[in-house]
Design a protein around this motif. Structure first.
Motif, PDB file in Angstrom:
ATOM      1  N   ALA A 317     -40.970  19.994  -8.902  1.00  0.00           N
ATOM      2  CA  ALA A 317     -41.854  20.049  -9.106  1.00  0.00           C
ATOM      3  C   ALA A 317     -43.205  20.247 -10.750  1.00  0.00           C
ATOM      4  CB  ALA A 317     -42.453  19.905  -7.651  1.00  0.00           C
ATOM      5  N   ILE A 318     -41.922  21.104 -11.002  1.00  0.00           N
ATOM      6  CA  ILE A 318     -42.766  22.222 -12.205  1.00  0.00           C
ATOM      7  C   ILE A 318     -42.220  21.297 -13.870  1.00  0.00           C
ATOM      8  CG2 ILE A 318     -41.908  23.853 -13.756  1.00  0.00           C
ATOM      9  CD1 ILE A 318     -41.667  25.182 -11.557  1.00  0.00           C
ATOM     10  N   TYR A 319     -40.929  20.537 -12.982  1.00  0.00           N
ATOM     11  CA  TYR A 319     -41.552  19.542 -14.499  1.00  0.00           C
ATOM     12  C   TYR A 319     -42.621  18.053 -14.652  1.00  0.00           C
ATOM     13  CZ  TYR A 319     -39.364  15.360 -16.509  1.00  0.00           C
ATOM     14  OH  TYR A 319     -39.589  14.554 -18.226  1.00  0.00           O
ATOM     15  N   LYS A 320     -42.164  17.556 -12.950  1.00  0.00           N
ATOM     16  CA  LYS A 320     -42.941  17.027 -13.190  1.00  0.00           C
ATOM     17  C   LYS A 320     -44.625  17.012 -13.769  1.00  0.00           C
ATOM     18  CE  LYS A 320     -41.539  13.571 -11.074  1.00  0.00           C
ATOM     19  NZ  LYS A 320     -40.965  12.383 -11.880  1.00  0.00           N
ATOM     20  N   LYS A 321     -44.598  18.213 -14.006  1.00  0.00           N
ATOM     21  CA  LYS A 321     -46.115  18.719 -14.837  1.00  0.00           C
ATOM     22  C   LYS A 321     -46.267  18.524 -16.447  1.00  0.00           C
ATOM     23  CE  LYS A 321     -47.674  22.018 -11.373  1.00  0.00           C
ATOM     24  NZ  LYS A 321     -48.279  23.267 -10.958  1.00  0.00           N
ATOM     25  N   TYR A 322     -44.651  19.181 -16.517  1.00  0.00           N
ATOM     26  CA  TYR A 322     -44.619  18.636 -17.929  1.00  0.00           C
ATOM     27  C   TYR A 322     -44.642  17.433 -18.696  1.00  0.00           C
ATOM     28  CZ  TYR A 322     -43.980  23.910 -18.003  1.00  0.00           C
ATOM     29  OH  TYR A 322     -43.896  25.024 -17.995  1.00  0.00           O
ATOM     30  N   GLU A 323     -44.098  16.214 -17.495  1.00  0.00           N
ATOM     31  CA  GLU A 323     -43.623  15.176 -18.000  1.00  0.00           C
ATOM     32  C   GLU A 323     -45.344  14.324 -18.463  1.00  0.00           C
ATOM     33  OE1 GLU A 323     -40.492  11.917 -16.415  1.00  0.00           O
ATOM     34  OE2 GLU A 323     -42.060  12.860 -14.913  1.00  0.00           O
ATOM     35  N   GLU A 324     -46.242  14.945 -17.326  1.00  0.00           N
ATOM     36  CA  GLU A 324     -47.359  14.367 -17.332  1.00  0.00           C
ATOM     37  C   GLU A 324     -48.085  14.837 -18.952  1.00  0.00           C
ATOM     38  OE1 GLU A 324     -48.980  12.275 -16.175  1.00  0.00           O
ATOM     39  OE2 GLU A 324     -46.870  12.120 -14.481  1.00  0.00           O
ATOM     40  N   GLU A 325     -47.360  15.806 -19.227  1.00  0.00           N
ATOM     41  CA  GLU A 325     -48.233  16.222 -20.767  1.00  0.00           C
ATOM     42  C   GLU A 325     -47.770  15.402 -21.851  1.00  0.00           C
ATOM     43  OE1 GLU A 325     -50.282  18.718 -21.776  1.00  0.00           O
ATOM     44  OE2 GLU A 325     -50.756  20.163 -20.358  1.00  0.00           O
ATOM     45  N   ALA A 326     -46.397  14.993 -21.044  1.00  0.00           N
ATOM     46  CA  ALA A 326     -45.955  14.476 -22.302  1.00  0.00           C
ATOM     47  C   ALA A 326     -45.916  13.073 -23.227  1.00  0.00           C
ATOM     48  CB  ALA A 326     -44.286  14.736 -21.950  1.00  0.00           C
ATOM     49  N   LYS A 327     -46.040  12.456 -21.441  1.00  0.00           N
ATOM     50  CA  LYS A 327     -46.258  11.173 -21.535  1.00  0.00           C
ATOM     51  C   LYS A 327     -47.834  10.868 -22.206  1.00  0.00           C
ATOM     52  CE  LYS A 327     -45.004   9.686 -16.979  1.00  0.00           C
ATOM     53  NZ  LYS A 327     -45.248   9.459 -15.820  1.00  0.00           N
ATOM     54  N   ARG A 328     -48.745  12.133 -22.754  1.00  0.00           N
ATOM     55  CA  ARG A 328     -49.950  12.083 -23.293  1.00  0.00           C
ATOM     56  C   ARG A 328     -49.837  12.332 -25.490  1.00  0.00           C
ATOM     57  NH1 ARG A 328     -52.123  14.419 -18.468  1.00  0.00           N
ATOM     58  NH2 ARG A 328     -51.826  16.732 -19.666  1.00  0.00           N
ATOM     59  N   GLU A 329     -48.395  12.255 -24.793  1.00  0.00           N
ATOM     60  CA  GLU A 329     -48.187  12.540 -27.012  1.00  0.00           C
ATOM     61  C   GLU A 329     -48.345  11.268 -27.224  1.00  0.00           C
ATOM     62  OE1 GLU A 329     -48.033  15.383 -28.505  1.00  0.00           O
ATOM     63  OE2 GLU A 329     -47.828  17.008 -26.658  1.00  0.00           O
ATOM     64  N   THR A 330     -48.783  11.467 -28.889  1.00  0.00           N
ATOM     65  CA  THR A 330     -48.813  10.000 -29.013  1.00  0.00           C
ATOM     66  C   THR A 330     -47.869  10.155 -30.422  1.00  0.00           C
ATOM     67  OG1 THR A 330     -50.819  11.246 -30.765  1.00  0.00           O
ATOM     68  CG2 THR A 330     -51.159   9.310 -28.690  1.00  0.00           C
ATOM     69  N   LYS A 331     -47.594  11.062 -30.794  1.00  0.00           N
ATOM     70  CA  LYS A 331     -46.351  11.324 -32.009  1.00  0.00           C
ATOM     71  C   LYS A 331     -45.611  12.295 -31.554  1.00  0.00           C
ATOM     72  CE  LYS A 331     -49.753   9.496 -35.421  1.00  0.00           C
ATOM     73  NZ  LYS A 331     -49.479   8.474 -35.606  1.00  0.00           N
ATOM     74  N   VAL A 332     -44.574  12.581 -30.498  1.00  0.00           N
ATOM     75  CA  VAL A 332     -43.470  13.026 -29.662  1.00  0.00           C
ATOM     76  C   VAL A 332     -43.095  12.546 -29.168  1.00  0.00           C
ATOM     77  CG1 VAL A 332     -42.390  15.333 -29.242  1.00  0.00           C
ATOM     78  CG2 VAL A 332     -44.864  15.104 -30.873  1.00  0.00           C
ATOM     79  N   ARG A 333     -41.890  12.152 -28.983  1.00  0.00           N
ATOM     80  CA  ARG A 333     -40.700  11.457 -28.720  1.00  0.00           C
ATOM     81  C   ARG A 333     -40.079  13.004 -27.170  1.00  0.00           C
ATOM     82  NH1 ARG A 333     -41.259   6.215 -27.368  1.00  0.00           N
ATOM     83  NH2 ARG A 333     -42.150   4.801 -28.402  1.00  0.00           N
ATOM     84  N   PHE A 334     -39.661  12.992 -26.505  1.00  0.00           N
ATOM     85  CA  PHE A 334     -38.988  13.888 -25.102  1.00  0.00           C
ATOM     86  C   PHE A 334     -37.739  13.024 -25.228  1.00  0.00           C
ATOM     87  CE2 PHE A 334     -42.690  15.394 -24.867  1.00  0.00           C
ATOM     88  CZ  PHE A 334     -42.997  16.216 -25.760  1.00  0.00           C
ATOM     89  N   VAL A 335     -36.234  13.507 -26.086  1.00  0.00           N
ATOM     90  CA  VAL A 335     -35.394  12.973 -24.784  1.00  0.00           C
ATOM     91  C   VAL A 335     -34.674  13.577 -24.994  1.00  0.00           C
ATOM     92  CG1 VAL A 335     -33.502  10.921 -25.890  1.00  0.00           C
ATOM     93  CG2 VAL A 335     -36.088  10.425 -27.011  1.00  0.00           C
ATOM     94  N   GLY A 336     -33.044  13.588 -24.281  1.00  0.00           N
ATOM     95  CA  GLY A 336     -31.879  14.163 -23.945  1.00  0.00           C
ATOM     96  C   GLY A 336     -32.285  15.217 -22.713  1.00  0.00           C
ATOM     97  N   ARG A 337     -31.283  15.540 -22.454  1.00  0.00           N
ATOM     98  CA  ARG A 337     -31.027  16.689 -20.998  1.00  0.00           C
ATOM     99  C   ARG A 337     -32.201  18.160 -21.132  1.00  0.00           C
ATOM    100  NH1 ARG A 337     -25.620  20.449 -19.172  1.00  0.00           N
ATOM    101  NH2 ARG A 337     -24.751  17.534 -19.089  1.00  0.00           N
ATOM    102  N   LEU A 338     -32.136  18.603 -22.252  1.00  0.00           N
ATOM    103  CA  LEU A 338     -33.870  19.563 -21.760  1.00  0.00           C
ATOM    104  C   LEU A 338     -34.757  19.367 -21.757  1.00  0.00           C
ATOM    105  CD1 LEU A 338     -31.907  21.905 -24.244  1.00  0.00           C
ATOM    106  CD2 LEU A 338     -31.892  22.574 -21.933  1.00  0.00           C
ATOM    107  N   ALA A 339     -35.475  17.823 -22.090  1.00  0.00           N
ATOM    108  CA  ALA A 339     -36.283  17.490 -22.719  1.00  0.00           C
ATOM    109  C   ALA A 339     -36.425  17.076 -21.904  1.00  0.00           C
ATOM    110  CB  ALA A 339     -36.871  16.783 -24.204  1.00  0.00           C
ATOM    111  N   THR A 340     -35.635  16.321 -21.289  1.00  0.00           N
ATOM    112  CA  THR A 340     -36.121  15.701 -19.399  1.00  0.00           C
ATOM    113  C   THR A 340     -35.778  16.001 -18.266  1.00  0.00           C
ATOM    114  OG1 THR A 340     -33.875  13.921 -19.818  1.00  0.00           O
ATOM    115  CG2 THR A 340     -36.082  13.393 -21.057  1.00  0.00           C
TER     116      THR A 340
END
Length: 377
Positions: A317-340
């Protein structure tokens, strides 16, 4: 000006750096806090000249021909099928549980067909498989669950299997034949000269600059870059604004012994009274010949480097909040075990990185067709 700033020199960062430079001809800066490349897969020769894995054993296996052939550009391979024994009731028994495990443990002489019935007579039927305990007891019953799984899982996660997502123990199959390989993937091999050499080959390009021993925050506003690929902990990227994501960590106790061999297989699990979960002997994995041998004990810890995302509902549930933030990024991609916040195997991270690269290619193609899209907003 770098086209990409890549944070992390492990699998995700290295694969994307290699693809972006070799296929697109762009310039990449790779930054890592550690003083080496390769992330947790980094290997090195110790003071005795034995090739070891400082962050615990990394055994490569995959069913993906694409992933295996991609990595084969950067390494030759040593065929290796990993075998694991579990120390239970004074015996070393094959794990995953198979026909020999049951026959040796109970001094039986069952056939594969008889073992299926033997399991069925002991299995606890579950209407819904919700937890790691459900997975095991529904297959083999409570006694084998207690002997092989419960203690190991509690040490590893500091949670009872009844509190953990079903995916944890579902990773370990149960077999009715005598196959004692830990993995059954089509491709099972170790980089012939080690993982670090493979990563060095991957990052060997005039358009790739690598900075080690550097927190990306130290240079993010000093070095010009157009886009970022972030492979570190996603909660740290957002300064823990929704709270810290929990991980299990490990403490590694390495020893070199003045003897040829220490144990009969690469890894022996200790699911019960010992404080460590397993011992790995590296020469089994690497095929190295040496008069000494090096082993590592693994002690699960609550604090330390983040290794295993905790597969429970609250962290998700905590990660989902960060994931929503990440979806709004236009210049940053999140990849890998720690980032996802996912417990990926090595091949899965390579696959994710290759898939991300295909998205990057499409994105850049769209921008070439419409140059205004590439301008800063």
């Amino acid at each position: 000006m770098f086209d990409y700033l890549i944070v992390g020199a492990g699998y995700a960062g290295s694969v994307l750096a290699e693809r972006i430079t070799n296929e697109l001809g762009l310039k990449v800066l790779v930054v890592d806090k550690r003083h080496h490349i390769g992330g947790n897969a980094y290997d090195t020769y110790n003071e005795h000249g034995i090739l070891i894995h400082p962050y615990g054993p990394h055994i490569f296996h995959t069913n993906s021909r694409e992933i295996f052939e991609y990595l084969s550009r950067f390494t030759l391979w040593r065929p290796y099928e990993h075998r694991v024994l579990a120390s239970v009731d004074g015996q070393l028994l094959p794990i995953p549980i198979n026909l020999d495990t049951v026959n040796k443990l109970y001094n039986l002489n069952l056939t594969s067909e008889e073992l299926e019935s033997w399991f069925a007579a002991r299995a606890e039927k579950k209407e819904r498989i919700l937890t790691s305990e459900d997975v095991v007891v529904s297959k083999v019953g409570r006694e084998l669950y207690e002997k092989f799984f419960r203690g190991y899982t509690r040490k590893q996660w500091d949670l009872d299997p009844s509190q953990l997502d079903a995916t944890v123990t579902a990773r370990v199959p149960v077999r009715t034949n005598r196959d004692d390989r830990y993995f059954t993937d089509k491709y099972q091999a170790m980089p012939l000269y080690g993982y670090t050499r493979m990563f060095e080959n991957m990052l060997h390009h005039p358009n790739i600059k690598v900075m080690l021993g550097t927190d990306y925050r130290e240079i993010v506003n000093l070095v010009p870059w157009r886009r970022m690929i972030y492979t570190g902990p996603i909660d740290a990227f957002y300064n823990f604004k929704y709270g810290k994501l929990p991980y299990r960590s490990l403490e590694f106790a390495h020893e070199t012994l003045p003897q040829g061999w220490f144990q009969p297989v690469g890894t022996v699990n200790y699911p019960n009274e010992q404080p460590y979960t397993r011992i790995t002997e590296f020469k089994h994995l690497t095929g190295q010949r040496h008069e000494f041998t090096s082993i590592v004990y693994e002690y699960p810890r609550a604090e330390g480097d983040p290794y295993y995302p905790i597969p429970a509902s609250e962290p998700k549930a905590i990660y989902k909040k960060y994931e929503e933030e990440a979806k709004r990024e236009t210049k940053v991609r999140f990849v890998g075990r720690l980032a996802t916040y996912q417990y990926y195997n090595m091949d899965q991270i390579v696959g994710q990185a290759l898939a991300t690269f295909e998205k990057i290619k499409l994105e850049l193609a769209d921008e070439s067709a419409d140059p205004l899209r590439a301008l800063p907003q």
